[in-house]
Design an enzyme around this catalytic site. Structure first.
Site, PDB file in Angstrom:
ATOM      1  N   GLY A  16       0.808  -1.248  -0.060  1.00  0.00           N
ATOM      2  CA  GLY A  16       0.053   0.268  -0.068  1.00  0.00           C
ATOM      3  C   GLY A  16       0.752   1.215   0.007  1.00  0.00           C
ATOM      4  N   ARG A  20      -2.254   8.048   3.952  1.00  0.00           N
ATOM      5  CA  ARG A  20      -2.999   8.755   5.197  1.00  0.00           C
ATOM      6  C   ARG A  20      -1.737   9.215   6.150  1.00  0.00           C
ATOM      7  NH1 ARG A  20      -7.611   5.080   7.183  1.00  0.00           N
ATOM      8  NH2 ARG A  20      -7.367   6.496   8.910  1.00  0.00           N
ATOM      9  N   THR A  83      -5.883  -7.276  -2.893  1.00  0.00           N
ATOM     10  CA  THR A  83      -5.199  -8.075  -1.730  1.00  0.00           C
ATOM     11  C   THR A  83      -5.061  -9.484  -2.311  1.00  0.00           C
ATOM     12  OG1 THR A  83      -7.209  -8.583  -0.707  1.00  0.00           O
ATOM     13  CG2 THR A  83      -5.896  -6.781   0.071  1.00  0.00           C
ATOM     14  N   GLY A 145     -14.792  -5.893   6.504  1.00  0.00           N
ATOM     15  CA  GLY A 145     -15.414  -6.836   5.851  1.00  0.00           C
ATOM     16  C   GLY A 145     -15.909  -7.792   7.012  1.00  0.00           C
ATOM     17  N   ASN A 175     -13.660  -9.366   9.477  1.00  0.00           N
ATOM     18  CA  ASN A 175     -12.352 -10.213   8.710  1.00  0.00           C
ATOM     19  C   ASN A 175     -11.320  -9.458   9.157  1.00  0.00           C
ATOM     20  OD1 ASN A 175     -10.737 -11.595   7.175  1.00  0.00           O
ATOM     21  ND2 ASN A 175     -11.381 -10.401   5.285  1.00  0.00           N
ATOM     22  N   LYS A 340      28.519   9.589  26.555  1.00  0.00           N
ATOM     23  CA  LYS A 340      28.542   8.904  25.065  1.00  0.00           C
ATOM     24  C   LYS A 340      29.489   8.168  24.863  1.00  0.00           C
ATOM     25  CE  LYS A 340      30.231  10.061  21.334  1.00  0.00           C
ATOM     26  NZ  LYS A 340      31.396  10.032  20.653  1.00  0.00           N
TER      27      LYS A 340
END
Length: 455
Positions: A16, A20, A83, A145, A175, A340
């Site tokens: 994907g 967003r 998918t 779904g 789902n 450090k």
């Protein structure tokens, strides 16, 4: 008897665009507790010892290839047609594989190993379902779904929200998209999936309906924790996932013997290790790579990353430990101290306003306020070695490479550029001049001048 000894392959969908998130960073590489979300998922899957792991990528696949390297094969989905089409792209990477295939999603990072095992076990049950689907029942089913199932878990039908009737949408069993399928069935079923639906896509869920038309049963198991299948598609959902992870980790820490004064203000990394009887005050943040032994006190507003704290150590408030910091037993780090790539020996102290970089500090040494190790010359880093029981006076600059011997004293305000021998006093200051009455004469002259300008 259930046989779950078949080899396992993992297919993770991560093609994907993640629009967003509004980010140049691939969605599944956004971190939760300092670790990319897809690596949370792969770590859980690794507990099942998969024979093969495939990540299906699209947009930003170069980032996934660079991050995952040898951890998983990368299959490319381009164009992105749903998918079902995404899983088909893993077929070449699984060529010759015979066993079970677990289909996961890169933006659903917190699926528990026990849930994955339950899906595989159900696939090998006596009724031999063609597909096992992971279902969940959220408080608000939203636009997920739906799974229409019989009481015994056999699936009657699966339908995407866009294509569901109002009656079907009234079903609350949703789902998650996660599935377990035998490799012998997976790609044969996918080849029969069409795209005659509202989105014009090839849905993975349709392999259940294809199997049903062939007279084969499919089954659903339902997670008792809907949060484990929550997807992350936006910054807000990322923050919510972080909050859930942190809340669980805080509860675990307290159950294991850690005192959190204000739990909601403490943030752990995915690999933070804590001993018993550790006390953590408010507003403490752990980056990756921190190990804390027993009976350590971490005062408020401290930040730790890549550090080791042995037993009896105390740091802060407002301490910063960076990668490579190692605090040995009973050592102390106070307010506004930064360490450090440096070791603070047993019982050594650096209590105020100090920077120790690329240094070794011996046991029992005392580092005065305002001390710095000048470790960088503009081109290279150099190391400072401070011997046991040495005393470094306030506001000293130790210009590396330099060695301060055991029991040596560096006087306050010194800039040390050469080694100091054991037991030696090093005093590096300009001559102190005294001019009696000079300040009084200066003030009188300046006051007179100011008066003349304002008159």
């Amino acid at each position: 008897m259930t046989d779950t000894a078949s080899p396992l392959a993992i297919v993770v969908l991560a093609a994907g665009k993640g629009t967003r998130m509004k980010s140049s960073l691939h969605k599944v590489l956004h971190p939760i507790a300092g670790r990319p979300m897809i690596e949370h998922l792969l770590a859980s899957a690794d507990t099942l010892a998969p024979a093969r792991s495939v990540v299906v990528a699209g947009h930003g696949r170069e980032q996934l290839e660079a991050r995952l390297k040898e951890r998983a094969a990368i299959a490319v989905q381009d164009p992105q047609l749903g998918t079902g089409h995404a899983v088909q792209q893993a077929e070449a990477a699984l060529e010759g594989f015979t066993g079970d295939v677990l289909i996961l999603y890169g933006d659903v990072p917190f699926v528990r190993p026990e849930t994955m095992r339950a899906m595989i076990a159900r696939l090998h049950a006596e009724d031999a379902p063609a597909v096992v689907v992971l279902g969940f029942e959220p408080e608000d089913p939203l636009r997920y779904g739906r799974i229409l199932a019989h009481d015994d878990g056999r699936i009657a039908m699966m339908v995407e929200y866009k294509d569901a009737s109002e009656e079907q949408r009234a079903c609350t069993l949703c789902n998650s998209g996660l599935m377990a399928v035998k490799s012998a069935d997976l790609f044969a079923l996918l080849a029969k999936v069409g795209n005659d639906n509202a989105a014009g896509e090839y849905y993975l869920t349709d392999i259940v309906n294809v199997a049903a038309l062939e007279g084969r049963s499919c089954a659903v198991i339902v997670t008792d924790d809907p949060d484990e299948v929550g997807g992350i598609n936006s910054r807000a959902e990322l923050a919510a996932a972080e909050a859930r992870w942190q809340a669980r980790r805080r509860e675990e820490a307290m159950a294991e013997g850690v005192t959190l004064i204000a739990p909601e203000t403490v943030f752990f990394a995915w690999d933070t290790q804590l001993g018993q009887d550790v006390t953590i005050e408010p507003n403490v943040v752990f980056g990756p790579g921190v190990t804390v032994a027993s009976e350590v006190v971490i005062h408020a507003f401290s930040h730790l990353e890549g550090a080791v704290l042995e037993s009896g150590v105390a740091i802060g408030p407002y301490a910063r430990l960076r990668p490579g910091a190692a605090l040995r037993k009973g050592s102390k780090v106070g307010n506004f101290v930064e360490i450090k790539n440096a070791e603070l020996g047993e019982g050594a102290k650096a209590n105020h306003l100090t920077y120790l970089g690329d240094a070794s500090v011996g046991a029992g040494a005392n580092i005065g306020a305002g001390t710095i190790t000048c470790n960088y010359d503009g081109y290279f880093k150099h190391r400072t070695v401070i011997g046991a029981r040495a005393f470094i006076g306030s506001n000293s600059a130790l210009v590396a490479p330099v060695k301060i011997g055991a029991d040596a004293i560096v006087a306050a305000g010194s800039t040390v550029t050469r080694d100091v021998a054991d037991g030696e006093l090093r005093l590096v200051r300009g001559e102190q001049l005294v001019k009696p009455g000079w300040a009084d004469r200066f003030h009188d002259a300046m006051k007179k001048k100011k008066a003349e300008k304002t008159s």
